[in-house]
Design a protein around this motif. Structure first.
Motif, PDB file in Angstrom:
ATOM      1  N   GLY A  27       0.539  -1.196   0.074  1.00 19.07           N
ATOM      2  CA  GLY A  27      -0.195  -0.515  -0.073  1.00 19.07           C
ATOM      3  C   GLY A  27       1.176   1.100   0.184  1.00 19.07           C
ATOM      4  N   CYS A  28       0.181   2.770  -0.313  1.00 19.56           N
ATOM      5  CA  CYS A  28       1.177   4.325  -0.041  1.00 19.56           C
ATOM      6  C   CYS A  28       1.517   4.305   1.444  1.00 19.56           C
ATOM      7  N   VAL A  29       2.527   4.179   2.133  1.00 23.22           N
ATOM      8  CA  VAL A  29       2.544   4.753   3.418  1.00 23.22           C
ATOM      9  C   VAL A  29       2.134   6.162   3.316  1.00 23.22           C
ATOM     10  N   MET A  30       2.374   6.649   2.582  1.00 20.33           N
ATOM     11  CA  MET A  30       1.633   8.040   2.771  1.00 20.33           C
ATOM     12  C   MET A  30      -0.261   8.195   2.859  1.00 20.33           C
ATOM     13  N   CYS A  31      -0.386   7.467   1.859  1.00 19.76           N
ATOM     14  CA  CYS A  31      -1.840   8.031   2.355  1.00 19.76           C
ATOM     15  C   CYS A  31      -2.378   7.307   3.570  1.00 19.76           C
ATOM     16  N   ALA A  32      -1.451   5.363   3.517  1.00 22.98           N
ATOM     17  CA  ALA A  32      -1.517   6.077   4.902  1.00 22.98           C
ATOM     18  C   ALA A  32      -1.108   6.276   6.059  1.00 22.98           C
ATOM     19  N   ARG A  70      -5.110  13.579  -1.119  1.00 27.40           N
ATOM     20  CA  ARG A  70      -5.020  12.464  -2.704  1.00 27.40           C
ATOM     21  C   ARG A  70      -4.195  12.126  -2.390  1.00 27.40           C
ATOM     22  N   HIS A  71      -4.302  10.698  -2.891  1.00 29.20           N
ATOM     23  CA  HIS A  71      -2.522  10.118  -3.552  1.00 29.20           C
ATOM     24  C   HIS A  71      -2.530  10.770  -5.375  1.00 29.20           C
ATOM     25  N   VAL A  72      -1.740  11.638  -5.169  1.00 29.49           N
ATOM     26  CA  VAL A  72      -1.180  12.637  -6.817  1.00 29.49           C
ATOM     27  C   VAL A  72       0.432  12.326  -6.570  1.00 29.49           C
ATOM     28  N   PRO A 122       6.323   8.631  -4.029  1.00 33.70           N
ATOM     29  CA  PRO A 122       5.703   9.294  -5.230  1.00 33.70           C
ATOM     30  C   PRO A 122       4.820   9.287  -4.807  1.00 33.70           C
ATOM     31  N   HIS A 123       3.342   9.472  -4.060  1.00 33.32           N
ATOM     32  CA  HIS A 123       2.521  10.637  -3.404  1.00 33.32           C
ATOM     33  C   HIS A 123       3.202  11.867  -3.122  1.00 33.32           C
ATOM     34  N   PHE A 124       2.788  12.931  -3.744  1.00 33.89           N
ATOM     35  CA  PHE A 124       2.793  13.975  -3.537  1.00 33.89           C
ATOM     36  C   PHE A 124       3.315  14.418  -1.351  1.00 33.89           C
TER      37      PHE A 124
END
Ligand code: ZN
Length: 174
Positions: A27-32, A70-72, A122-124
């Protein structure tokens, strides 16, 4: 004071951290981080488009991340409004850090990898990084790197520092 760990130990800690978020899944760590920030000890401030978080794997004391909700992955995909909102949080973070920790200099940078790497996402996000030294060790290449070690806070240390930074955070309407 948070302790500094060498890169290999930091990678192990980061892996444990990832496992605590996703188990064996991906998963995306930044989203989490954004999702969990709602009642998280690391949350410093919130904007419409992002959150300001104390980086638990930082380079210097007070290293703060402004993370897009937002995942960008690219600046251009954010749009100006979201970008401006995130940069406003970065500005506010630099005021709070200056007030509370009196660094010699504060770097603000959009970095991030072009692919998912163990220590780079890569998540901004925007780094707001206070540096306290003034010599060679304060060069961007030195501080935006894990080669000279990574700061690790105990939960209690992170909570206490985040509290100080929240108290020093400027009023967005002022
Ligand atoms: Zn993400």
């Amino acid at each position: 004071m948070p302790r500094t760990v060498e890169k290999p130990e930091a990678l192990t800690l980061l892996d444990e951290h990832r496992r605590s978020l996703f188990g064996d899944g991906e998963g995306c760590v930044m989203c989490a981080l954004v999702e969990r920030s709602v009642d998280g000890a690391e949350l410093l401030a919130e904007g419409e488009h992002g959150v300001a978080l104390l980086d638990r794997f930082g380079s210097r004391v007070g290293h703060t991340l402004i993370v897009s909700r937002r995942h960008v992955e690219d600046t251009s995909s954010l749009g100006w409004e979201a970008y401006a909102d995130l940069q406003r949080l970065a500005y506010e973070a630099s005021l709070a850090l200056e007030r509370e920790l009196s660094p010699a200099r504060i770097f603000i940078a959009v970095l991030g990898a072009s692919a998912q790497l163990p220590m780079s996402f890569p998540h901004f996000h925007v780094h707001v990084l206070p540096v306290y030294e003034t010599g060679e060790g304060a060069r961007p290449a030195a501080v935006f790197s894990w080669t000279s070690g990574v700061l690790v806070y105990e939960d209690e240390e992170a909570r206490a520092l985040a509290e100080r930074l929240r108290a020093a955070w400027p009023d967005p309407r002022a």
